[in-house]
Enzyme design. Sequence first.
Site, mmCIF file in Angstrom:
data_model
loop_
_atom_site.group_PDB
_atom_site.id
_atom_site.type_symbol
_atom_site.label_atom_id
_atom_site.label_comp_id
_atom_site.label_asym_id
_atom_site.label_seq_id
_atom_site.Cartn_x
_atom_site.Cartn_y
_atom_site.Cartn_z
ATOM 1 C CG MET A 1 -2.048 -1.015 0.989
ATOM 2 S SD MET A 1 -3.198 -1.128 2.609
ATOM 3 C CE MET A 1 -3.939 -2.472 2.152
ATOM 4 C CB SER A 6 5.654 -5.376 -0.250
ATOM 5 O OG SER A 6 4.232 -5.550 0.570
ATOM 6 C CG ASP A 71 4.073 -8.078 2.895
ATOM 7 O OD1 ASP A 71 4.196 -7.015 4.040
ATOM 8 O OD2 ASP A 71 4.015 -7.755 1.772
ATOM 9 C CD GLU A 72 -0.020 -6.650 2.768
ATOM 10 O OE1 GLU A 72 -0.296 -5.825 3.613
ATOM 11 O OE2 GLU A 72 0.321 -6.195 1.454
ATOM 12 C CD GLN A 74 -1.647 -5.272 7.038
ATOM 13 O OE1 GLN A 74 -0.621 -5.656 7.468
ATOM 14 N NE2 GLN A 74 -1.862 -4.856 5.784
#
Length: 189
Positions: A1, A6, A71-72, A74
């Site tokens: 984002m 990343s 990754d990600e 969240q």
Amino acid sequence: MGSGKSTVALQIHHNLSNRQLYGLLLTTLDREGRQVTSRLGVAAPAIEVGPDVDLHALAVKYWPIHYMVCDEVQFYTPAQCDQLARVVDELDVDVYGFGLLTDFRGRLFEGTQRMLEIADEHTPLQVEARCWCGARATHNARVVNGDVVYEGATVMVGDTRAGEAPLFGDAVRYELLCRQHFLRGDLGA
Ligand SMILES: [Zn+2]
């Protein structure tokens, strides 16, 4: 984002692989599908995990491994974060998690909150993300049909660029803003 995380995740995976270490690259909800992509165009094959995947069981399946780059994070559930802690403590695997701090409402993501609670270390990534005004961008605003919105589903993958209209449905994109302009919903000129 647009936060460069990343890219850092890919670099760590690449560096560890080059040191003859074997590990897994995990992602979730990447718009390109089953790989981690970055703005630099670098991509590596990744295992895509949904909320039902037991990350400890996944590590056991691929063990012996030296590391997991996630990754990600969240988007992980608190239970998945706790599974990663067991991967570290019981399987002696290094886990590197990358994620955004806050959602489009400016609140901590559930997964991020749990990771901050249990991680051995956490490091803010120094990225060049700037608001249109030049201030440091601290908020990832969700822009629906041209307006900043503060309510809605936590997860909504943007798929349109500024000025583009989708064939159907709402035009959703994300824009990095400073706190002041996030709270005002001010996207600049
Ligand atoms: Zn600003």
